[in-house]
Design an enzyme around this catalytic site. Structure first.
Site, short mmCIF file in Angstrom:
data_model
loop_
_atom_site.label_atom_id
_atom_site.label_comp_id
_atom_site.label_asym_id
_atom_site.label_seq_id
_atom_site.Cartn_x
_atom_site.Cartn_y
_atom_site.Cartn_z
CG ASP B 10 -1.74 1.26 1.25
OD1 ASP B 10 -2.73 2.13 0.29
OD2 ASP B 10 -2.37 2.21 2.11
CB SER B 11 0.39 4.62 -1.06
OG SER B 11 -1.41 4.57 -0.40
CE1 TYR B 42 3.44 5.79 -3.15
CE2 TYR B 42 1.83 4.02 -4.57
CZ TYR B 42 3.78 4.40 -3.70
OH TYR B 42 4.28 3.06 -3.53
N GLY B 43 -2.16 9.25 -4.36
CA GLY B 43 -3.70 9.92 -5.74
C GLY B 43 -2.87 10.77 -6.06
CB CYS B 73 -2.68 1.07 -2.81
SG CYS B 73 -2.52 2.90 -3.41
CG ASN B 74 -9.32 1.64 -4.39
OD1 ASN B 74 -10.27 1.32 -4.10
ND2 ASN B 74 -8.97 1.69 -2.56
CB THR B 75 -3.38 5.72 -6.66
OG1 THR B 75 -4.52 6.00 -5.94
CG2 THR B 75 -3.39 6.23 -7.44
CD GLU B 152 -0.85 7.25 5.00
OE1 GLU B 152 0.70 7.36 6.16
OE2 GLU B 152 -1.48 6.16 4.91
CB CYS B 185 -9.17 5.18 -0.94
SG CYS B 185 -7.62 6.06 -0.35
CB THR B 186 -7.09 0.45 1.28
OG1 THR B 186 -6.24 1.26 1.03
CG2 THR B 186 -7.38 -0.02 0.30
CG HIS B 187 -5.39 5.87 3.79
ND1 HIS B 187 -5.55 5.22 2.59
CD2 HIS B 187 -4.60 6.24 4.57
CE1 HIS B 187 -3.50 5.29 2.34
NE2 HIS B 187 -3.39 5.93 3.63
#
Lengths: 267, 267
Positions: B10-11, B42-43, B73-75, B152, B185-187
């Site tokens: 993941d980012s 990363y977005g 990570c979706n991006t 984050e 988005c995994t966040h």
């Protein structure tokens, strides 16, 4: 890619619950459905009989050049899935693993109930599937042999249906503590409303059909078998038994009448 | 079979939402997690940067002999999944398709919202995934660039978090009619409670983490890669950034502290 159908087999009309979800979740895909209504229910039959009848259905569909096979019958899945996956060159999806994985996803207390036919429950197929992933899960299985004949006869509402559901589920209700109940028979979603009412709104009910359709969607994508053309699918339905009975349940279950329904003899 | 780990990249910390679900739904499996916290988010990055950074993470994990890779990570999924699936010999699972399939399963009106980073939304990856299965679905996408930096930094509650969520979701709330919202988005599952509250209880919120874990479970079984030994898994976590920040979010998200967390340099 070229239009090829997904084959769906069941002991009778129960697999229509899986077919409906396949049609809803994968509206571009074409189905060929075969229900062995004449010899239904499979639940009380011997392992050998279920294996023999299932292979007859599989061989019938293989001649129609299907690209993926769904064994939309829990009893047949319990007894034949591994063998079919080894022998066939196309992907074979049963209804037990998808139900098990969905239950693991939603259960918070890891106490999961399973209802199904005598064959499915005594095979311990769900317990094996659940414990293959997580040994700490407590599984409470219960056979409900009255449900399949009732559903095949189209009795889905009213006093008799309610009473049958109540009496059948009594042992599971008394033995409480589960937070999730797997409908381990593809006929049962047709009486899901009665089962949910009897068990209470807090119990999360898992329907094989919805879960299996989703896993078919993944395997089609994973194997690059998804149909991406524009022509509309023409589904075909076959039954070894009474056409009228089959059509009656199908018309209740689907929103529009089945266009193509034919009798078939397999052996 | 021999113990091999599932690799998760993941980012930053967002992929921990996927990791937690993998640990819950597949308690026998071992994870190696790598979060590129230093270069997160990363977005807003270019496609080329995301591809370069993702390959650096992948190469790092391949040296640890993983059996399956989860791009959590979706991006990164939007920009690299197809390439990774073609190039690697192990199965590669992204977070977009599982979210799309789950949304198709639950949506009744076929109007589906997606929130994500600018990169994910402008890539139209969810629209393509949903339309690849059903062209009649109406997709409403919205970029929420404020969410990742907030998560984050561990800001998951309180007035600022609530206000940020409210302001970000306003355009989607005004443009109503959706019955399902994909957290693309995994966040975002870390602030799911705030998102659900803002959108209302009737909207079904889909979390990539839960859905991805379930699809990993299927692919492990399908490829016969499920671990069936008895020894307990020893998960490993690596971050390219600040250990304390990573640990703070991990400790909020997991029920017990991470045992093995190490800094790592990748390039």
């Amino acid at each position: 890619m070229q239009r090829k159908a997904i084959g769906v087999i069941d002991s009778g009309v129960g697999g229509l619950t899986v077919a409906r979800e396949l049609m809803r979740q994968l509206p571009n895909e074409q189905l060929i459905y075969l229900g062995d209504t004449k010899r239904c229910p499979y639940g009380p039959r011997t392992r050998e009989e279920v294996i023999e009848f299932t292979w007859q259905m599989v061989n019938h569909l293989l001649r129609k050049d299907i690209k993926l096979l769904v064994v939309a019958c829990n009893t047949a899945t319990a007894f034949t899935l591994e063998e079919l996956q080894e022998e066939l060159e196309i992907p074979v999806i049963g209804v037990i693993q998808p139900g098990a994985r969905a239950a693991i996803k939603v259960s918070q207390n890891k106490r999961i109930g399973v209802i199904g036919t005598e064959g499915t429950i005594s095979s311990q197929a769900y317990t094996k599937a659940l414990h293959g992933i997580d040994k700490s899960i407590v599984v409470k299985g219960l056979a409900c042999p009255a449900f399949v004949p009732m559903v095949e006869d189209g009795i889905l509402e009213g006093g008799l249906a309610e009473e049958t559901v109540k009496n059948s589920l009594h042992p599971l209700k008394a033995n409480n503590g589960i937070d999730t109940l797997i409908l381990g028979c593809t006929h049962y979603p047709l009486i899901r409303h009665l089962i949910q009412k009897e068990m209470g709104e807090k119990i999360q009910v898992i329907c094989s059909g919805e879960e299996t359709a989703r896993e078919v969607s993944l395997i089609l994508a994973y194997q690059k078998l998804t149909f991406n053309g524009d022509d509309k699918p023409q589904h075909e339905f076959y039954t070894t038994g009474d056409l009228e009975k089959f059509e009656k349940v199908a018309n209740i279950w689907f929103e529009e009448p089945i266009e193509y329904l034919k009798p078939v003899i397999i052996d």
